[in-house]
Design a protein around this motif. Structure first.
Motif, PDB file in Angstrom:
ATOM      1  N   ILE A   1      -3.824  -2.136 -11.667  1.00 11.60           N
ATOM      2  CA  ILE A   1      -4.467  -0.831 -11.771  1.00 11.60           C
ATOM      3  C   ILE A   1      -3.984  -0.179 -13.053  1.00 11.60           C
TER       4      ILE A   1
ATOM      5  N   THR B   1      -6.684   3.196  -8.408  1.00 11.63           N
ATOM      6  CA  THR B   1      -6.481   2.844  -7.012  1.00 11.63           C
ATOM      7  C   THR B   1      -7.911   2.644  -6.505  1.00 11.63           C
TER       8      THR B   1
ATOM      9  N   GLU C   1      -2.776  -3.344  -2.762  1.00  6.00           N
ATOM     10  CA  GLU C   1      -3.252  -2.159  -2.070  1.00  6.00           C
ATOM     11  C   GLU C   1      -3.964  -2.599  -0.797  1.00  6.00           C
TER      12      GLU C   1
ATOM     13  N   SER D   1      -4.291   3.514   3.818  1.00  2.00           N
ATOM     14  CA  SER D   1      -4.090   2.668   2.639  1.00  2.00           C
ATOM     15  C   SER D   1      -2.606   2.646   2.326  1.00  2.00           C
TER      16      SER D   1
ATOM     17  N   GLY E   1       0.585   0.668  -0.484  1.00  2.00           N
ATOM     18  CA  GLY E   1       0.813  -0.170  -1.661  1.00  2.00           C
ATOM     19  C   GLY E   1       2.259  -0.210  -2.128  1.00  2.00           C
TER      20      GLY E   1
END
Lengths: 477, 477
Positions: free
Chosen positions: A142, A113, A162, A260, A262
């Motif tokens: 990732i 990440t 992300e 953040s 995702g």
């Protein structure tokens, strides 16, 4: 190629795990390579991901986000800058130690990440309140070194997006965190037809380094949970560790607030495990790469060709993606293949129907057949695709609701947990000890404190003390 | 933010290398991180890449290609399967040796290119002539452990696309190789306004494992070459190493013919080094993320606001991407910033022009100004963008042609090579010894045997023996 016949798919009620694996292979979504723990996403699977990307990317951009591309490697010293974060991720990263024949001075991990990379960058580019907010997103891969893997659900390499944002105030950062949570929720409900539960993760289950983690929890056909997207509020946690500061309008130094968020290709797994059946894949129309498959029946025939040309032309005009199967396989084989692939609508075009100027439409989700006039076939498809999208959601919701339970005390909780698949809601005191007890005794993890209906209406089901909220527990993939 | 002022950009004629580095930074295309040798592609730079991706991806798909996603890691034993290939790439790959705390049983490299992964996959899925052709493409990042790096031109991590195709016949594979070369050529000419030279690489310069490598060679403002895309014909070379075979129509086993081809973010470097100037970036209109910037002049004024609204609305209707700079900076500062960023057209909207119902359009490439009526501004932009696209190509072509030389013998070659930047064409015997001599004596590498005008018209300029073809030499980035 006889194994494309859907009869070879294991029944989902007999062995859900094997059924899932057979679907992803038979529908030609993934394949394996000698790179263990990773998957090859085949063209049909990747086309679903491209549809997901295009839809979400437009929405992120509409909300003011910009795409950026960070390095895929993180030097060890940079990863170490935030303690909780490195403790959470270091055990599962892939380490690059050599470039060509030479050992590196400092080893680097493949990003699990990118918080630390974004923080380092934000420290350079944020100086003043004029530089805020920063709303960046990245589409990339990732790596997390998982021991056991399953296609889409848990793989060492993951395709995802992300988002990483910085804000001048706490309120604005929280608004972003919850705003994106809503984007994820709406997308999963409206495009993927998933009746998700959104809410907040407990301290135990939140992201390494986050102040709050919000989650979109989907329940699969077998009652097991899939965490289908998370949105994190960091407060000033990372920003302080990285020394990020900005001059506010009063010319004073302040620390910015961060988020953040995702979602990954895992969502493709949740589509399969929610909607598909023993005949193969069932795709929600909005996310299906090919919405209509045209299958001619009987010998080559001028009338049939003419009808196909008319319908294909009409569908193209309406921008409904479609494909003609004019291979030399038998109609029965083509039907089976269309079912395995999960094309939402199949149109059978044959001489007998055409005597009445008609063709046969078959819905993939219910297999219901209907005869329509050639000239009306394309507009019927439009209506039918909308109906299917809604009904797939409704059916998934109905099924999920039969697997939502409420337990007043621990005995009741244990009985449900050991006999019935699904999510169990309880009143909870907020103590991690009670959460741990459930995990240790029964293997269930907390899913989330739901956004709706979370006010307690009784004592904690585990310890009997005063409850702070209601919370869902469930097994997870 | 005073350093945005373009006066701080180093002159391209004084120090081309520093000028380039200052442009990529000042135009906000890239930034650096503590991950050495990699770059952060900033939103404005990434938006250019997204435009490149969208345009090429549509064209690949139109030609029948499908996107796929392979693992990013290659086990060492798999990389070793093709000898020339591993010798070419092993010295420059990044090696992953640990997953979390545990050493891997077999180390894996981060893909430097994916031929071996595609071959392994093709071996599984190609059985019959019915399975051919296979036309796959992948958008991804690759890693090559370069010692010296420069943004876009040479970095350890590279964003690119790699096509990998398999065909039943040699003719079909060669047609694909050259067909994609033409896609690259047309795209670079028509979208990037680059007057490229296409041709074939020598054996010395071809891709590790390829039978033939075709290349798109661009010449930068300083006369130095940039290899801007390659298309490889493998014959059955890899297929034999991997044991890939198919049953033909006569039910006999045959080996299929293979191609691969790729372009990278390096193309962004070539746009900069071909078109930009001492004021900043100059972008070909077709690839510019923002084609028109609107800058109000003077105090807030109802007439100005009305004109801006009209023009913005007209541009939006015509789908011409545009941006209004309504920040509180001075017009002069905004002009400078617009020049640094290379927005193709700037529209200055001020009270004085508006007295005559006009606004001022400024072309970024020539800085030429023109007054147009408010109502005609958007349609003038359409015309002007087309004109600029063509004229940028014409100017680049004219400049490049002044740096193309022909040398009859080695003395003449040496004189040109040591005094003038550019490409030098010679008659060549085809012997690698002559090619090596030029490399060793003068540091020039062969660029390509051009598709046009390659018939020899005299003896080899190096050894004097009979020539087989004409060939270009040049310095390269």
């Amino acid at each position: 190629m006889a194994d494309i016949q859907n009869k070879s798919i294991i029944s989902r009620d007999d062995n859900f795990a094997e059924w899932y694996t057979s679907i992803v292979k038979k529908a030609d979504l993934v394949d394996y390579s000698s790179t263990k723990g990773s998957m090859i996403i085949r063209p049909y699977g990747y086309a679903i991901w491209e549809n997901i990307q295009n839809t979400l990317d437009k929405e992120f951009k509409r909300l003011g986000h910009e795409n950026i591309q960070m390095p895929m490697f993180i030097p060890e010293s940079l990863l170490n800058l935030e303690k909780e974060h490195v403790e959470g991720f270091a055990p599962e990263v892939a380490w690059v130690t050599h470039g060509g024949t030479e050992p590196l001075e400092e080893r680097m991990c493949v990003r699990p990440t990118s918080e630390v990379l974004f923080c380092e960058h934000y420290k350079k580019i944020i100086k003043s309140y004029r530089d805020l907010p920063k709303l960046y997103n990245q589409w990339c891969t990732i790596v997390r070194w998982e021991k056991t893997t399953r296609p889409f659900l848990r793989t060492r390499e993951i395709l995802w997006q992300e988002g990483h944002t910085m804000h001048a105030t706490k309120e604005e950062a929280m608004k972003e965190t919850l705003g994106i949570l809503k984007v994820y929720e709406d997308f999963q409900r409206n495009y993927l037809a998933l009746p998700v539960i959104v809410g907040e993760k407990t301290d135990k289950e939140k992201f390494a380094g986050a102040e709050k983690t919000y989650t979109v929890e989907a329940m699969m056909y077998d009652g097991v949970a899939l965490q289908n997207g998370t949105s994190h509020y960091f407060g000033t946690h990372f920003a302080k560790a990285f020394g990020i500061e900005f001059l506010n309008k009063e010319n004073q130094l302040e620390t910015p607030y961060q988020t953040s968020w995702g979602v990954t290709t895992r969502m493709i797994g949740s589509i399969i495990m929610t909607h598909s059946d023993d005949l193969g894949l069932v795709l929600p129309p909005k996310i299906a790469p090919i919405k209509v498959i045209l299958i001619p029946i009987g010998k080559a025939n001028e009338e049939v060709d003419k009808a196909i040309a008319t319908i294909k032309n009409d569908l193209d005009k309406l921008e409904i993606s479609n494909k003609l199967d004019n291979s030399d396989k038998s109609p029965g084989f083509k039907f089976a293949e269309a079912e395995v692939k999960g094309y939402p609508i199949r149109i059978e075009i044959g001489p007998r129907d055409l005597e009445n100027g008609e063709v046969t439409l078959v819905r993939r989700d219910t297999l219901e057949k209907m005869k329509v006039e050639v000239e009306k076939a394309s507009t019927e498809c439009v209506k039918l695709l909308e109906t299917m999208q809604q009904e797939m959601y409704d059916r998934a919701l109905k099924r999920r609701d039969t697997m939502l339970y409420f337990a007043e005390d621990y005995e009741e909780f244990k009985t449900i947990a050991t006999t019935k698949p699904g999510f169990i809601k309880i009143n909870w005191c907020g103590d991690v000890a009670c959460e741990n007890k459930i995990k240790d005794d029964l293997g269930l993890k907390s899913r989330c404190i739901p956004q709706d209906d979370h006010e307690p209406n009784g004592p904690c089901a585990v310890c009997g003390k005063d409850a702070k909220c209601q919370i869902y527990f469930g097994k997870q993939y």
